[in-house]
Motif scaffolding. Structure first.
Motif, mmCIF file in Angstrom:
data_model
loop_
_atom_site.group_PDB
_atom_site.id
_atom_site.type_symbol
_atom_site.label_atom_id
_atom_site.label_comp_id
_atom_site.label_asym_id
_atom_site.label_seq_id
_atom_site.Cartn_x
_atom_site.Cartn_y
_atom_site.Cartn_z
ATOM 1 N N GLY A 185 19.404 38.613 46.752
ATOM 2 C CA GLY A 185 19.270 37.301 47.352
ATOM 3 C C GLY A 185 20.562 36.504 47.429
ATOM 4 N N PRO A 186 20.444 35.196 47.696
ATOM 5 C CA PRO A 186 21.613 34.357 47.967
ATOM 6 C C PRO A 186 22.649 34.313 46.839
ATOM 7 C CG PRO A 186 19.605 33.248 48.669
ATOM 8 C CD PRO A 186 19.180 34.473 47.927
ATOM 9 N N GLU A 187 22.205 34.272 45.585
ATOM 10 C CA GLU A 187 23.173 34.189 44.484
ATOM 11 C C GLU A 187 23.952 35.497 44.329
ATOM 12 O OE1 GLU A 187 24.136 31.489 42.755
ATOM 13 O OE2 GLU A 187 22.896 30.515 44.271
ATOM 14 N N ALA A 188 23.285 36.619 44.546
ATOM 15 C CA ALA A 188 23.992 37.907 44.525
ATOM 16 C C ALA A 188 24.967 37.977 45.694
ATOM 17 C CB ALA A 188 22.986 39.053 44.601
ATOM 18 N N ALA A 189 24.528 37.477 46.860
ATOM 19 C CA ALA A 189 25.409 37.460 48.033
ATOM 20 C C ALA A 189 26.630 36.588 47.796
ATOM 21 C CB ALA A 189 24.630 36.962 49.254
ATOM 22 N N ARG A 190 26.474 35.473 47.087
ATOM 23 C CA ARG A 190 27.601 34.586 46.804
ATOM 24 C C ARG A 190 28.636 35.293 45.920
ATOM 25 N NH1 ARG A 190 29.049 30.021 43.483
ATOM 26 N NH2 ARG A 190 27.332 30.396 42.043
ATOM 27 N N ALA A 191 28.176 36.074 44.955
ATOM 28 C CA ALA A 191 29.104 36.805 44.096
ATOM 29 C C ALA A 191 29.870 37.854 44.892
ATOM 30 C CB ALA A 191 28.338 37.465 42.948
ATOM 31 N N ALA A 192 29.171 38.595 45.742
ATOM 32 C CA ALA A 192 29.839 39.625 46.545
ATOM 33 C C ALA A 192 30.841 38.993 47.502
ATOM 34 C CB ALA A 192 28.790 40.436 47.318
ATOM 35 N N ALA A 193 30.465 37.849 48.089
ATOM 36 C CA ALA A 193 31.363 37.176 49.024
ATOM 37 C C ALA A 193 32.632 36.699 48.329
ATOM 38 C CB ALA A 193 30.641 35.999 49.681
ATOM 39 N N ALA A 194 32.507 36.238 47.086
ATOM 40 C CA ALA A 194 33.685 35.790 46.339
ATOM 41 C C ALA A 194 34.672 36.934 46.124
ATOM 42 C CB ALA A 194 33.251 35.195 45.002
ATOM 43 N N ALA A 195 34.146 38.143 45.907
ATOM 44 C CA ALA A 195 35.030 39.304 45.738
ATOM 45 C C ALA A 195 35.765 39.617 47.040
ATOM 46 C CB ALA A 195 34.212 40.515 45.281
ATOM 47 N N LEU A 196 35.046 39.588 48.169
ATOM 48 C CA LEU A 196 35.692 39.880 49.448
ATOM 49 C C LEU A 196 36.722 38.822 49.820
ATOM 50 C CD1 LEU A 196 33.462 42.022 49.574
ATOM 51 C CD2 LEU A 196 33.112 41.416 51.958
ATOM 52 N N GLN A 197 36.454 37.558 49.486
ATOM 53 C CA GLN A 197 37.418 36.498 49.745
ATOM 54 C C GLN A 197 38.689 36.705 48.939
ATOM 55 O OE1 GLN A 197 35.066 33.073 48.826
ATOM 56 N NE2 GLN A 197 33.781 33.286 50.662
ATOM 57 N N THR A 198 38.551 37.224 47.739
ATOM 58 C CA THR A 198 39.719 37.521 46.905
ATOM 59 C C THR A 198 40.544 38.639 47.513
ATOM 60 O OG1 THR A 198 38.467 36.825 44.944
ATOM 61 C CG2 THR A 198 40.464 38.120 44.559
ATOM 62 N N LEU A 199 39.874 39.665 48.015
ATOM 63 C CA LEU A 199 40.577 40.752 48.696
ATOM 64 C C LEU A 199 41.340 40.226 49.905
ATOM 65 C CD1 LEU A 199 40.978 43.916 49.062
ATOM 66 C CD2 LEU A 199 39.076 43.771 50.673
ATOM 67 N N ALA A 200 40.727 39.325 50.665
ATOM 68 C CA ALA A 200 41.369 38.795 51.864
ATOM 69 C C ALA A 200 42.636 38.009 51.541
ATOM 70 C CB ALA A 200 40.385 37.913 52.628
ATOM 71 N N LYS A 201 42.687 37.396 50.367
ATOM 72 C CA LYS A 201 43.873 36.622 49.975
ATOM 73 C C LYS A 201 45.056 37.534 49.671
ATOM 74 C CE LYS A 201 41.324 32.715 48.003
ATOM 75 N NZ LYS A 201 40.978 31.998 46.748
ATOM 76 N N HIS A 202 44.786 38.654 49.003
ATOM 77 C CA HIS A 202 45.876 39.547 48.598
ATOM 78 C C HIS A 202 45.446 41.008 48.761
ATOM 79 C CE1 HIS A 202 47.981 36.096 46.948
ATOM 80 N NE2 HIS A 202 46.887 35.769 46.271
ATOM 81 N N PRO A 203 45.324 41.488 50.006
ATOM 82 C CA PRO A 203 44.796 42.845 50.221
ATOM 83 C C PRO A 203 45.730 43.945 49.725
ATOM 84 C CG PRO A 203 45.558 41.900 52.287
ATOM 85 C CD PRO A 203 45.578 40.802 51.287
ATOM 86 N N GLN A 204 47.005 43.648 49.483
ATOM 87 C CA GLN A 204 47.937 44.685 49.069
ATOM 88 C C GLN A 204 48.047 44.831 47.553
ATOM 89 O OE1 GLN A 204 49.131 46.654 51.556
ATOM 90 N NE2 GLN A 204 47.753 45.333 52.715
ATOM 91 N N LEU A 205 47.241 44.075 46.789
ATOM 92 C CA LEU A 205 47.248 44.246 45.339
ATOM 93 C C LEU A 205 46.759 45.638 44.958
ATOM 94 C CD1 LEU A 205 45.751 40.936 43.845
ATOM 95 C CD2 LEU A 205 48.115 41.753 43.683
ATOM 96 N N ARG A 206 47.368 46.206 43.937
ATOM 97 C CA ARG A 206 46.847 47.479 43.420
ATOM 98 C C ARG A 206 45.446 47.245 42.861
ATOM 99 N NH1 ARG A 206 50.943 51.548 42.328
ATOM 100 N NH2 ARG A 206 49.395 52.548 40.995
ATOM 101 N N PRO A 207 44.592 48.284 42.852
ATOM 102 C CA PRO A 207 43.189 48.092 42.485
ATOM 103 C C PRO A 207 42.940 47.444 41.129
ATOM 104 C CG PRO A 207 43.456 50.191 43.597
ATOM 105 C CD PRO A 207 44.843 49.633 43.413
ATOM 106 N N ALA A 208 43.677 47.826 40.105
ATOM 107 C CA ALA A 208 43.449 47.212 38.791
ATOM 108 C C ALA A 208 43.733 45.720 38.839
ATOM 109 C CB ALA A 208 44.323 47.892 37.735
ATOM 110 N N ALA A 209 44.832 45.342 39.485
ATOM 111 C CA ALA A 209 45.162 43.925 39.613
ATOM 112 C C ALA A 209 44.145 43.213 40.506
ATOM 113 C CB ALA A 209 46.577 43.771 40.187
ATOM 114 N N GLN A 210 43.651 43.884 41.525
ATOM 115 C CA GLN A 210 42.647 43.298 42.415
ATOM 116 C C GLN A 210 41.373 42.976 41.641
ATOM 117 O OE1 GLN A 210 41.994 41.488 45.348
ATOM 118 N NE2 GLN A 210 43.102 43.155 46.385
ATOM 119 N N ILE A 211 40.944 43.886 40.793
ATOM 120 C CA ILE A 211 39.732 43.647 40.013
ATOM 121 C C ILE A 211 39.948 42.510 39.019
ATOM 122 C CG2 ILE A 211 38.245 44.645 38.236
ATOM 123 C CD1 ILE A 211 38.167 47.206 39.794
#
Length: 339
Positions: A185-211
């Motif tokens: 539902g919406p709260e789970a969607a909000r969490a997933a969206a926050a992760a994608l927004q973080t990726l969009a800010k710095h897509p070239q971060l290495r995976p450990a730093a991205q997480i």
């Protein structure tokens, strides 16, 4: 913030069970055409593609579904159309794609039009195993084909998916992410969206730093399982890290190598992040899937599927292995050749 392709950028499912659903799909397509600044001619061609694909579902499978997604490649804009069914497949595909040939007694121009009007086209429809049609129409004729594609289906009865996928291909390395917000539902969607927004800010971060960055960004949310990868085509290396139950693998020359994620919830209880480096030659497939997809899939049971467009592979896995009790998502990347 970099523009990324994602399940949140304008992605719409349409169930195709009645002739009225064709009009509904066409209306959604026109909304996306306006969003992507298609001219009148291109918007009309998109409408034809949607109409013919949906009509084909009703004629031959009687029911199925269609996914319409807004896509980007640099400054280029486009719309992706996926038509998915569990019908009889196509016994003679080359013949079916010829204008003037139809097993349903019509003029037979429909499937030929799909290929003719699309900038990118693919189909997987072995006899007896259903059909997946893939079409991409770009606003700009010079758009470069995308090397990845994804699908995301919410749990039945939910209007929002707690799963989300994204990829950024504007420059090398290429970044991938699948997020599965806790619950539905919406709260789970909000969490997933926050992760994608973080990726969009710095897509070239290495995976450990991205997480780690996502861990900070997701603290106000209920948290998520997360897998992210960065592909360096020049070095033929894939860097990967995951926390939680997102399945990930690399398939190269028929050999499937599973990638390891550690237990935890990004944003809350994350004890360990470990980054792995995996050789990934051109043509290798990188597949990320949420736990809404059964782990029992094997591309070896689908002759010819590995050579198909990534979106087709993702759609087949979703169609045949999605669990009914959960959101489900699949993201597929084919490692590109270095220019």
């Amino acid at each position: 913030m970099e523009k990324i392709n994602s399940s949140l950028a304008g992605s719409h499912w349409v169930e195709i069970t009645h002739s009225s659903d064709i009009a509904a799909a066409r209306r959604l397509g026109q909304r996306l055409a306006q969003q992507q600044d298609f001219d009148e001619t291109r918007a009309g061609q998109l409408a034809i593609v949607i109409t013919e694909a949906a009509t084909n579902v009703l004629k031959h499978a009687r029911e199925g579904r269609m996914l319409l997604t807004a896509i980007h490649a640099g400054e280029a804009r486009g719309v992706e159309v996926l038509s998915i069914d569990k019908g009889p497949g196509i016994g003679n595909l080359p013949q079916a794609l010829r204008d003037g040939v139809s097993s349903a007694g019509t003029a037979g121009t429909g499937l030929g039009a799909l290929r003719r009007l699309s900038d990118e086209f693919d189909v997987y429809a072995p006899a007896g195993k259903g059909a997946v049609f893939f079409m991409r129409l770009w606003r700009e004729a010079s758009a470069v084909p995308l090397p990845a594609g994804g699908v995301c289906l919410p749990l039945a009865g939910e209007t929002e998916s707690g799963d989300a996928w994204a990829f950024a291909v504007g420059q090398a390395p290429l970044a991938l992410m699948v997020a599965d917000g806790l619950g539905h539902g919406p709260e789970a969607a909000r969490a997933a969206a926050a992760a994608l927004q973080t990726l969009a800010k710095h897509p070239q971060l290495r995976p450990a730093a991205q997480i780690e960055a996502c861990h900070a960004a997701l603290r106000p949310t209920r948290g998520a399982a997360l897998a992210t990868a960065l592909l360096d085509p020049a070095q033929r290396q894939l860097y990967f890290a995951g926390v939680g139950n997102i399945g990930a693998c690399v398939i190269e020359q028929g050999t499937r190598r599973q990638l390891v994620s550690h237990n935890g919830i990004v944003g809350h209880n994350m004890r360990k992040v470990q980054e792995f480096t995996v050789p990934s030659a051109p043509g290798a497939l990188v597949i990320l899937a949420s736990d809404g997809i059964s782990t029992q899939w094997d591309l070896g049971g689908y002759p010819g599927l590995m050579a198909c467009a990534p979106s087709v592979i993702a759609a087949v896995l979703l169609r045949d292995y999605a669990r009914e009790r959960d959101d489900a998502s699949v993201l597929v990347l084919r490692c590109p050749e270095v220019a």
